[in-house]
Design an enzyme around this catalytic site. Sequence first.
Site, short mmCIF file in Angstrom:
data_model
loop_
_atom_site.label_atom_id
_atom_site.label_comp_id
_atom_site.label_asym_id
_atom_site.label_seq_id
_atom_site.Cartn_x
_atom_site.Cartn_y
_atom_site.Cartn_z
CD GLU A 108 -2.99 0.67 -0.14
OE1 GLU A 108 -3.36 -0.48 -0.46
OE2 GLU A 108 -3.26 1.68 -0.80
C1 FAD Z 1 2.86 -9.94 0.68
C2 FAD Z 1 2.58 -8.89 -0.33
C3 FAD Z 1 1.29 -8.61 -0.71
C4 FAD Z 1 1.01 -7.65 -1.70
N1 FAD Z 1 -0.25 -7.44 -2.13
C5 FAD Z 1 -0.46 -6.67 -3.22
C6 FAD Z 1 -1.75 -6.59 -3.84
O1 FAD Z 1 -2.71 -7.21 -3.37
N2 FAD Z 1 -1.89 -5.84 -4.96
C7 FAD Z 1 -0.85 -5.16 -5.51
O2 FAD Z 1 -1.04 -4.50 -6.54
N3 FAD Z 1 0.39 -5.19 -4.95
C8 FAD Z 1 0.60 -5.93 -3.83
N4 FAD Z 1 1.86 -6.00 -3.26
C9 FAD Z 1 2.93 -5.23 -3.86
C10 FAD Z 1 3.43 -4.08 -3.00
O3 FAD Z 1 2.48 -3.05 -2.96
C11 FAD Z 1 4.78 -3.67 -3.59
O4 FAD Z 1 5.71 -4.64 -3.22
C12 FAD Z 1 5.22 -2.30 -3.14
O5 FAD Z 1 4.43 -1.34 -3.79
C13 FAD Z 1 6.68 -2.01 -3.44
O6 FAD Z 1 7.02 -2.35 -4.76
P1 FAD Z 1 8.34 -3.23 -5.03
O7 FAD Z 1 8.25 -4.43 -4.17
O8 FAD Z 1 8.47 -3.42 -6.48
O9 FAD Z 1 9.52 -2.35 -4.46
P2 FAD Z 1 10.29 -1.16 -5.26
O10 FAD Z 1 9.30 -0.23 -5.85
O11 FAD Z 1 11.32 -1.75 -6.15
O12 FAD Z 1 10.99 -0.44 -4.03
C14 FAD Z 1 12.22 -0.92 -3.44
C15 FAD Z 1 12.72 0.15 -2.46
O13 FAD Z 1 12.99 1.37 -3.16
C16 FAD Z 1 12.20 2.43 -2.64
N5 FAD Z 1 11.75 3.27 -3.75
C17 FAD Z 1 11.22 2.87 -4.92
N6 FAD Z 1 10.92 3.93 -5.67
C18 FAD Z 1 11.24 5.02 -4.97
C19 FAD Z 1 11.18 6.42 -5.22
N7 FAD Z 1 10.68 6.91 -6.36
N8 FAD Z 1 11.62 7.24 -4.26
C20 FAD Z 1 12.11 6.76 -3.11
N9 FAD Z 1 12.20 5.46 -2.82
C21 FAD Z 1 11.78 4.60 -3.74
C22 FAD Z 1 11.06 1.77 -1.89
O14 FAD Z 1 10.55 2.60 -0.86
C23 FAD Z 1 11.71 0.51 -1.37
O15 FAD Z 1 12.40 0.77 -0.18
C24 FAD Z 1 2.11 -6.92 -2.26
C25 FAD Z 1 3.42 -7.18 -1.85
C26 FAD Z 1 3.67 -8.17 -0.92
C27 FAD Z 1 5.09 -8.44 -0.53
#
Ligand code: FAD
Length: 604
Positions: A448
């Site tokens: 989220e």
């Molecule tokens: C158990 C689980 C359930 C989930 N359920 C859902 C769901 O139901 N529906 C859905 O759509 N998604 C879901 N997600 C996805 C979740 O919302 C994402 O994992 C999350 O948005 C982060 O994306 P990412 O994992 O690709 O991390 P990334 O976006 O790659 O981020 C990695 C790190 O970089 C930082 N970062 C990235 N971009 C920036 C920026 N522009 N500025 C500063 N910092 C940045 C982040 O804060 C983080 O620390 C789920 C994830 C998990 C693990």
Amino acid sequence: MSATGFTVDRRDIDFVLHEQLELTSSLKGYPRFQDFDRSLYDTLLDEAQKLAIEVTAPINREGDRVGAIFDGKGNVTAPPGMKEAYGQLIAGGWLALTAPAEWGGTGMPRSIGMAVSEMFTGANVSFSIYGGLTVAAANLLAHFGPEPYKDVAVRRLYAGTWSGTMCLTEAGAGTAVGDNRTRATATAEEGVYHLEGEKVFISGGDHDLTENILHVVLARTPGAPSGTKGLSIFLCPKFLFTPDGTLGERNGAVVTGIEEKMGIHGSPTCTLTLGTAKPCLAYLMGAEGQGMEIMFHMMNEARIGVGIQGLAGAAAAYNYALAYAKERIQGTDVAEMKDADAPRIPIVRHPDVRRMLMMQRVLVETMRSLLYTAAHRVDRASQMTDPAETEHLRGLLELMTPICKAHCSDVGFEVCRLAVQTFGGYGYVGEYPVEQCLRDQKIFSLYEGTNGVQAMDLLGRKMRKNGGALFMAWLQECNDELDRARGAFPTEVAAMEKARDSLGGAAMHLAGLGMQGNVHGAMLQASPFLSQFGTVVLGLHALWQARVAKTKLDQDPDGPDAAFYKGKMLNVKFYCANVLPQAMALGKGIVSGDDSALDPGLFV
Ligand SMILES: Cc1cc2nc3c(=O)[nH]c(=O)nc-3n(C[C@H](O)[C@H](O)[C@H](O)COP(=O)(O)OP(=O)(O)OC[C@H]3O[C@@H](n4cnc5c(N)ncnc54)[C@H](O)[C@@H]3O)c2cc1C
């Protein structure tokens, strides 16, 4: 203590709802809530508490150990016991608790919904996620559902016979939602599209709890602009259905795998392929290009909902730790350490254990106050007729939303860490529930919108909105509370004033960096700033609670609740002495101007 001795701190929940927020009288004036009274609220909370303790908590541990199971052919089975528990959840109408009557709901205030959510989530995080997403999808479809499917979809979701998911994330599009690549191609039928792509990390992407699953999917139409502006939003069912709800053939949205993960094992986190094995039909919600605008409609409430998850996990862990500390006999009183024959005592009597319990207690109780207050504001803002008052309340809510989500999930994790520490080695092993609490809790700071993203939202958008008007409104509210509490709590008010000034100084410093165009320097401090703000906000809630408790205590100094009220007064003392200094420390770091982490020579 039994391994599943889940308890609910009902006295504190009632204190926040009825003594602090004065729920019944404060909402009575609004037509939607005028027929509700304390006894109805109590009956509902009694029932929710019973369901949480007797039905969902007992399947929590097995759900964690067995987890959701994927058969390799597109089908996921929820852990043992969940189907029966889900049956009881929907038979009680719990998913429609806060839904309006026209959708078959009970129309209860969100404040009551929050308390129920706290109980259900604390009892079993994974189980609560299925229902939580279903309600979120129903709320969205109630506003933007595509005709002629909207009516049946919303009713089945609130009834719980169908469930919902939110499909934003893709392997290359996590935080950067605008990089979504899933394609939506219009068919000859208006409003009907073919989806092609792959979503990852989709909670509840498949399971056997409901007869149908409605996926809410972000996708891009051909020729749409890049970034978030080009995203549209679709309703994509697992089984196609007619407007009267008759189920048809299986659609081309198919789960191809589920994640092995740290916690919430009972909630499948799925890879969902769209349109690979067979065509995947979906119905446009709103107009093309409105995807993010529509998603934002539910964003604030969803984020406050994650804050509640943080609180719920923390409250459960604290209650487990407190019960264990009263039972576990180890060592002697520190004053009798040299006497080998001194009586053995429960660990709750060791000062270091008391410190840990007190920290857990004040953090849980202040988070509860913050989050229920936010829900109470949602209730009032949704019913108010005066535009200026509504805007004021909505502004405060907007400002507090990233704090509710990020601070409560971070602080909730810290509470779980302390709960494990309270147990000692037994906290680390599966015989007791707190290690699961800790693992389940971590996700709240990640999904989220990661907490880093929440911090950027607070600093980059909310603090700057209308020239800082939201922060000014909050400062006014803060000063009003300090004035009300000054007479009874002069030392704590003085400490809070210093923390408030440190926060103001940090805000000014960061605004200055922004004005100089030093965006990296400002954003480097976004997370510390959110922590500092959250620390001050929880202090204010400790003060508010203590003020209310003191008034009650003065009215009945020897009454049955005297110890409870005195506890609230100790909370604020402890908070100001032991937690609030962290706000000053964070403030110092923020205004120091140190930007060594940005040195280009590092992390190469
Ligand atoms: C158990 C689980 C359930 C989930 N359920 C859902 C769901 O139901 N529906 C859905 O759509 N998604 C879901 N997600 C996805 C979740 O919302 C994402 O994992 C999350 O948005 C982060 O994306 P990412 O994992 O690709 O991390 P990334 O976006 O790659 O981020 C990695 C790190 O970089 C930082 N970062 C990235 N971009 C920036 C920026 N522009 N500025 C500063 N910092 C940045 C982040 O804060 C983080 O620390 C789920 C994830 C998990 C693990």
